[in-house]
Design an enzyme around this catalytic site. Structure first.
Site, PDB file in Angstrom:
ATOM      1  NE  ARG A  34      -3.287   2.279   3.065  1.00 17.57           N
ATOM      2  CZ  ARG A  34      -3.048   2.998   4.173  1.00 17.57           C
ATOM      3  NH1 ARG A  34      -2.089   2.626   4.999  1.00 17.57           N
ATOM      4  NH2 ARG A  34      -3.759   4.057   4.456  1.00 17.57           N
ATOM      5  NE  ARG A  75      -4.976  15.112   7.901  1.00 19.90           N
ATOM      6  CZ  ARG A  75      -4.656  14.040   8.616  1.00 19.90           C
ATOM      7  NH1 ARG A  75      -4.302  14.187   9.885  1.00 19.90           N
ATOM      8  NH2 ARG A  75      -4.692  12.840   8.101  1.00 19.90           N
ATOM      9  CE  LYS A 221      -8.878   4.430   3.488  1.00 19.76           C
ATOM     10  NZ  LYS A 221      -7.805   5.458   3.483  1.00 19.76           N
ATOM     11  CB  THR A 282      -7.359   0.695  11.186  1.00 21.10           C
ATOM     12  OG1 THR A 282      -7.857   1.062   9.909  1.00 21.10           O
ATOM     13  CG2 THR A 282      -6.847   1.930  11.909  1.00 21.10           C
TER      14      THR A 282
END
Ligand code: G6P
Length: 483
Positions: A34, A75, A221, A282
């Site tokens: 990845r 963010r 995702k 994860t």
């Protein structure tokens, strides 16, 4: 040596970019590398992609490359002194107009102006993957004023989520659009789309992928609460994707950790049911960032994902930035092989009592049913153009290895993600029609997969190189002469 069926995805980063470490990862059993577009430069990704392909080729291994788009992760900007410490009861403000590098104990800039319009009084905001929690107390034109519910350290660029999801950021940013072109240039095999809300986001990604000239399969995702809110949305999102990833970081933050495991199982089952590959991701071996051995809880997490029949388990910081990248892949390899010994791994109720929609799917299912019930069979040969036939076969629980006999480089790499599927380069048009079956069986004999007296199942279509063309299945006894 038994072949591991559950595949391993590992994120490549500073800890794993040298030729030596990459070679060890590949030899330890890496199936999919990845490249995380949230970090690193295009030049770094290009160099990693080239190295991985050349090392894999040197060792006769097939490693797929997956590019992971950054997506619209919301963010905070930066603090004047890099980090602050918040405690329960503190007041804290997010402002769209505060200077970007001048955050302090009371206020920080947020780059995403819609946060202010998306949020209302009473909403809960989660920072740094949920470690810090706040409640919105009041909203003004350019800021959100919050009260800290759970405190802790907060540093530059940490992510923000809202409990329950629903922040409106579109899934593909300008940077993502550039990275899709990079993925095309690097010939990546998979492209993961971050934070898709629904099928429309995946359809847009597919259009951009096509325009860029990429053939990468798209991975959605699953990480927003609204994507799993109801079955219709989840199913249509899966249907609009070629594979899915259970992206547990943001998903857990948005839906709460208590819901996570149930939803993970549901996504794995739904993806498999709808003929799609699924990656579980994860923090699977998070403690291995610093330790050479996983915890029992991590072992159990990886084993349970394997038992649920995920196609692949994924490593993130463990291999990208950790101290023990090779050990992490070896630990996953060991744990998956162990889990695969469990007899439930071979019992299948997959789609019993259901109709099939396509003839190639019907042949694939028939092949697996036969493989699981006729004791002499040792392997399945699937002549495939795109990888679709072996993908469908591998949705069924079985201990039977499925060999994807594929002519193109893309398909040889792509099938590396599919559970229990292994690549063999093979172009049927290299042989006269009446010698193809024999040539395919000979390949398995040459590789010591089967010997005289074993049985093999072979599937193919009437013409070569026809995606969706599989319409026949043969039972072949090794040693006999086949046409
Ligand atoms: C190979 C075979 C064809 C078959 C095709 C299926 O090309 O020679 O006879 O139709 O694979 O490909 P698919 O991508 O649908 O698995």
């Amino acid at each position: 040596m038994s072949l591991r069926r559950t595949k391993i995805v590992a994120t490549i980063g500073p800890a794993s970019s040298s030729p030596e470490v990459l070679e060890q990862l590949i030899l330890a059993g890496l199936n999919v590398a990845r490249l995380n577009f949230s970090h690193g430069t295009p030049a770094e990704h290009r160099e990693r992609a080239e190295l991985i392909r050349s090392i894999a080729a040197k060792h006769g291994r097939y490693v797929a490359l997956l590019g992971d788009l950054q997506g619209p992760k919301i963010r905070i900007a930066r603090f004047a002194n890099k980090r602050i410490q918040l405690k329960e009861g503190d007041n804290f403000t997010f402002s769209t107009t505060h200077p970007k590098d001048q955050g302090n104990q009371d206020i920080v800039c947020i780059d995403y102006p819609d946060l202010v319009t998306d949020c209302k009084v009473g909403d809960e905001l989660l920072l740094d993957d949920g470690l810090i929690q706040m409640r919105v107390e009041s909203v003004s034109a350019d800021s959100l004023h919050c009260r800290v519910l759970v405190g802790g350290p907060l540093s530059d660029h940490k992510g923000i989520n809202r409990r329950g999801g629903g922040l409106t950021a579109p899934a593909l940013t300008d940077k993502d659009k550039q990275d899709i072109r990079l993925a095309a240039e690097l010939n990546l095999d998979y492209l993961a789309v971050s934070f898709p809300r629904d099928a429309a986001d995946m359809n847009l990604a597919r259009r951009l992928r096509d325009e860029a000239g990429s053939t990468a399969w798209l991975v959605s995702k699953i990480e927003r609460a609204e994507a799993v809110m109801d079955d219709d949305t989840l199913h249509s999102l899966i249907d609009a994707s070629d594979a899915v990833m259970v992206a547990r970081g943001d998903l857990a933050v948005e839906i709460g950790d208590a819901e996570l495991v149930g939803i993970q199982k549901k996504i794995i089952a739904a993806a498999r049911h709808r003929n799609k590959a699924v990656i579980t991701a994860t923090q699977m071996m998070e403690s291995m960032i610093h330790n050479p051995m996983p915890t029992r809880a991590e072992v159990s997490d990886v084993a349970n994902a394997a038992l649920d029949y995920t196609d692949a388990v994924m490593l993130s910081a463990e291999t990208a930035a950790g101290s023990y990248p090779v050990e992490a892949v070896k630990a996953m390899d060991r744990v998956c092989l162990g889990a695969e010994k469990n007899p439930i791994m071979r019992r299948s109720m997959h789609r019993l009592g259901q109709q099939f929609e396509r003839w190639d799917e019907s042949i694939a299912m028939a092949a697996m049913y036969t493989a699981n019930h006729f004791p002499g069979i040792k392997a399945i040969i699937s002549l495939t153009e795109s990888g679709y036939t072996p993908l469908v076969m591998s949705r069924i629980r079985s201990s039977m290895p499925i060999y994807a006999f594929a002519p193109s480089r893309e398909t040889q790499a792509r099938v590396a993600l599919f559970r229990g599927v292994y690549t063999i380069p093979f172009d049927p048009s290299d042989y006269p029609v009446d010698q193809v079956s024999q040539a395919a069986v000979d390949e398995l004999v040459k590789r010591n997969v089967v010997t005289e007296g074993d049985w093999v199942i072979l599937t193919k279509g009437d013409s070569y190189h026809t995606v969706g063309g599989t319409n026949s299945m043969k039972l072949l006894r090794v040693g006999d002469h086949h046409q």
